[in-house]
Enzyme design. Structure first.
Site, mmCIF file in Angstrom:
data_model
loop_
_atom_site.group_PDB
_atom_site.id
_atom_site.type_symbol
_atom_site.label_atom_id
_atom_site.label_comp_id
_atom_site.label_asym_id
_atom_site.label_seq_id
_atom_site.Cartn_x
_atom_site.Cartn_y
_atom_site.Cartn_z
ATOM 1 N NE ARG A 33 -6.954 1.663 -34.003
ATOM 2 C CZ ARG A 33 -6.426 1.579 -35.215
ATOM 3 N NH1 ARG A 33 -5.304 2.231 -35.501
ATOM 4 N NH2 ARG A 33 -7.028 0.861 -36.155
ATOM 5 C CG PHE A 35 1.983 -0.665 -26.676
ATOM 6 C CD1 PHE A 35 3.330 -0.466 -26.425
ATOM 7 C CD2 PHE A 35 1.347 -1.720 -26.045
ATOM 8 C CE1 PHE A 35 4.034 -1.316 -25.570
ATOM 9 C CE2 PHE A 35 2.029 -2.580 -25.199
ATOM 10 C CZ PHE A 35 3.383 -2.368 -24.959
ATOM 11 C CB SER A 81 13.820 -7.190 8.628
ATOM 12 O OG SER A 81 14.319 -7.697 9.848
ATOM 13 C CD GLU A 111 17.390 4.230 -0.690
ATOM 14 O OE1 GLU A 111 16.570 3.289 -0.601
ATOM 15 O OE2 GLU A 111 18.590 4.075 -0.949
ATOM 16 C CE LYS A 113 10.242 -0.098 6.374
ATOM 17 N NZ LYS A 113 8.959 -0.707 6.083
ATOM 18 C CG ASP A 115 3.186 -0.352 3.665
ATOM 19 O OD1 ASP A 115 3.842 -1.359 3.984
ATOM 20 O OD2 ASP A 115 2.113 -0.047 4.187
ATOM 21 N NE ARG A 134 11.563 -8.940 3.848
ATOM 22 C CZ ARG A 134 12.584 -8.090 3.944
ATOM 23 N NH1 ARG A 134 13.743 -8.499 4.392
ATOM 24 N NH2 ARG A 134 12.422 -6.836 3.573
ATOM 25 C CD GLU A 171 8.768 -3.191 -0.282
ATOM 26 O OE1 GLU A 171 8.069 -3.515 0.687
ATOM 27 O OE2 GLU A 171 9.994 -3.412 -0.343
ATOM 28 C CE1 TYR A 224 22.691 -1.699 -0.708
ATOM 29 C CE2 TYR A 224 22.382 -4.080 -0.678
ATOM 30 C CZ TYR A 224 23.149 -2.967 -0.385
ATOM 31 O OH TYR A 224 24.368 -3.112 0.238
ATOM 32 C CE LYS A 310 7.114 1.172 9.474
ATOM 33 N NZ LYS A 310 6.939 -0.138 10.095
ATOM 34 C CB CYS A 404 -34.786 -1.983 4.333
ATOM 35 S SG CYS A 404 -33.881 -1.917 2.763
ATOM 36 C CB CYS A 407 -37.664 -2.368 0.373
ATOM 37 S SG CYS A 407 -36.953 -3.462 1.625
ATOM 38 C CB CYS A 422 -33.026 -5.621 4.172
ATOM 39 S SG CYS A 422 -34.594 -5.599 3.248
ATOM 40 C CB CYS A 428 -34.731 -5.216 -0.954
ATOM 41 S SG CYS A 428 -33.729 -3.837 -0.366
#
Length: 667
Positions: A33, A35, A81, A111, A113, A115, A134, A171, A224, A310, A404, A407, A422, A428
């Site tokens: 609040r 902030f 890469s 380090e 990696k 994703d 990239r 990343e 990096y 990996k 279903c 129903c 359905c 339904c």
């Protein structure tokens, strides 16, 4: 004025510090609040005194809805890469190659990696000036405005011991909690789910609307630094110093003196990565000395001084306790495997989608089976196999249901489709509630304050049988319900009242006609002007509209054949909803661009790209995303894509400016 300027600078400095404490250090020192109040004060001062505006002010974190295409920027240093490896033997071979290539003592930095999607950030005099993806490694997209909304990326650096100009790479990530909440929302709206946080982060970063990016709560880890005058020859030490400048640097880094240290690092994180708040798919090993990196050099595709190990796709084995079936808004039946809880990629997995009957039969599933659950590439949990050797007392074979689950209506399966449906769409319960949830959603009627729980409550007590009942809700009755109260009731009723002004194309989308999404609804509204003309249109009339095929035409025709739907539209008309294009829209319509196909590229001064798309449609033209022989004009703005320009010239497509276009539609 000096006093005002000092106050603005003071607020910016304090907010930057609080952002750093909250998003980088995870240790906030003030309440949310306080902030927000400080941010609000700064925003009001900036609006009142625009001469003190700063593109790197903390107020820029919220983003905006101006639609701009991304300009291409060439990387100062190519973004190559890394070479990938999947075995410890190949890591050992990398270590030996470095040892042989240097013939000197060296240290390796291990380090994680992460994703996500790669980003390059350029800082000059401590200010963020550019953020570039990239791309193809040589050129990437300038996504600076979107990156400014990511609160763990500093807009202004702390301290003063940083180089005058440098580049830092890292990343952009979507945390697991944000990813799961986003997919839950997309599932409720029956939109395609993101396969993994990486795809979700990449898609978000390339959004044309930075306000959407801001709402997704992306995160970033930097790994990096490049440039002249860096503090140290040690890559590891540079990153530790960069932490003091305000960057989020991973704690999961280790200086490895020996090959054994590297192997221990792999073993540790292969297990402990499961507890991280973000997705990882491996480990990166880098020679720490920048001078030694330079001496080792590069191959055509990757540096010789670094390698990525990996992890194997994470897999767990757990028991299948049961299979349940969910009914979606459009009647789609989704089978869900209910599992013995198991930890997988940082989350506890209790359920996995089985998608459809074909998948179930291919797995030969039985209740009680020990099943393999994977997040291959950290994707949404799925069952990839059954450990049939552990079958002792075999349970009941899983057969797809015939009726279903809500129903009891017999299910249907259309020829050529894998899903079961359905057909009882108006009777339904999940479909009824789902239609209401879709109707009130932001892109449809935008009725705020009515979440799924409130809709379920109102449905159970008989207030909501269909969407038209929304317009009969009473503020005093809502206020009496538990967990709502007077303020919530007032907001709900006001939002419902405001929805009466929502334009025709969004009302059409809100009806939830199968296959009629936002774009199709807009084309139908522009083509038929009002709901009565649309209801009376033949399939041939519908197919004559741009991008409307037989499948959509048949679905629309089928919808309006039902007496219940005609009655619903009549009740919504009585409630005052907009079932025709406004007079203003009609006045702006023309056929000046009839038959013209126009591709938009670049950024513009007078209108946003979305506004130009609307102008093309209002004047009878068609907007497409790619240049082809059928393109009539290329509407070219600043920083337009070079590939589109080159192709247009090659095909002899007429290239028009913003001024040319506006003159065309005003002539």
């Amino acid at each position: 004025m000096d006093e005002i300027k000092n106050k603005i600078d003071e607020l910016r400095q304090k907010l930057n510090e609080h952002n750093y404490n909250y998003y980088v250090c995870n240790s906030p020192t003030i309440s949310d609040r306080d902030f927000d109040m400080m941010m609000d004060e700064l925003q009001k001062l900036e609006e009142k005194y625009p001469e003190f505006n700063d593109p790197n002010s903390p107020t820029q974190r919220v983003g905006n809805d101006i639609n701009k295409s991304f300009s291409q920027v060439e990387h100062k240093y190519p973004m190559l890469s890394l070479g990938n490896t999947y075995t410890k033997e190949e890591v050992e071979a990398f270590y030996e190659r470095v040892k042989s290539g240097l013939n000197d003592n060296f240290k390796i930095v291990g380090e994680l990696k992460y994703d996500g999607t790669s980003i390059s950030l350029t800082y000059i005099n401590g200010k963020l000036v550019r953020a570039v993806t990239r791309g193809d490694g040589v050129r990437g997209d300038d996504v600076t405005e979107n990156v400014k909304t990511i609160r763990s990326i500093p807009l202004q650096l702390r301290g003063s011991n940083y180089p005058k100009e440098f580049e830092i790479r890292g990343e952009i990530l979507m945390p697991w909690t944000v990813f799961e909440a986003l997919n839950e929302e997309r599932e409720r709206q029956e939109e395609p789910l993101f396969a993994n946080p990486r795809n979700a982060a990449a898609g978000t970063l390339k959004s044309q609307n930075s306000a959407v990016v801001a709402s997704r709560n992306l995160d970033a880890y930097l790994y990096y630094i490049l440039g002249d005058g860096l503090p140290s020859d040690s890559h590891y030490e540079n990153l530790q110093i960069a932490r003091s400048w305000g960057f989020k640097i991973s704690d999961a880094m280790k200086v490895c003196d020996t090959l054994d240290d590297m192997m221990s690092f792999i073993d540790y994180w292969d297990i402990n990565r499961k507890n991280l708040p973000v997705a990882t798919d491996g480990i990166v090993f880098k020679v720490s000395s920048l001078l030694q990196q330079k001496n080792l050099g590069y191959t055509a595709k990757s540096p010789r001084w670094a390698i990525a190990y990996k992890f194997q796709a994470e897999r767990a084995i757990t028991r299948l306790n049961s299979v349940s079936y969910q009914v979606g808004r459009t009647g789609t039946i989704t089978p869900v495997a209910n599992l013995e809880p198991v930890q997988l990629s940082g989350t506890i997995v209790k359920r996995a989608s089985l998608h459809n009957d074909d998948i179930i039969q291919s797995l030969d599933l039985h209740i009680g089976d020990m099943v393999y659950v994977e997040k291959g590439g950290e994707i949404i949990p799925k069952i990839t196999g059954v450990d049939k050797d552990t079958r002792m007392l075999i349970g009941e074979k899983v057969h797809f249901i015939k009726r279903c689950p809500e129903c009891n209506t017999p299910l249907i399966r259309y020829e050529g489709e894998a899903a079961h449906y359905c057909p009882n769409e108006d009777g339904c319960p999940p479909q009824i509630k789902g239609k209401i949830e879709h109707f009130i959603s932001r892109k449809a009627m935008n009725i705020d304050g009515l979440g799924p729980e409130t809709i379920d409550l109102f449905y159970r007590i008989g207030w909501l049988k269909d969407v038209s009942d929304l317009y009969h809700l009473k503020e005093n009755e809502i206020a009496e319900q538990e967990r709502l109260g007077e303020k919530s009731a007032k907001n709900i009723v006001e939002a419902i009242e405001n929805s009466r002004n929502v334009p025709f194309e969004r009302v059409l989308f809100a009806l939830g006609i199968h296959f009629v999404g936002e774009t199709v609804a807009k084309k139908l509204a522009n083509a038929f002007i009002n709901i009565d003309a649309l209801m009376n249109a033949s399939e041939e009339d519908l197919i004559s509209v741009d991008e409307i095929g037989i499948k959509i035409a048949q679905s629309i025709h089928k919808y309006f054949e039902k007496e219940g739907h005609l009655s619903l539209i009549s009740r919504l008309k009585d409630a005052g909803l907009q079932f025709a294009l406004s007079r203003e829209r009609l006045e702006n319509q023309s056929d000046r661009l009839k038959g013209a196909t126009i591709v938009i590229s670049g950024t513009f001064n007078h209108h946003s790209r979305d506004e130009y798309k609307l102008l093309i449609e209002q004047n009878g033209g068609k907007n497409t995303g790619s240049v082809s022989a059928k393109t009539s004009y290329l509407l070219a703005g600043e920083n337009m894509g070079p590939a589109k320009l080159e192709k247009a010239k090659k095909l002899g497509i007429k290239i028009i400016s913003e001024t040319d276009f506006l003159e065309m539609i005003q002539s």
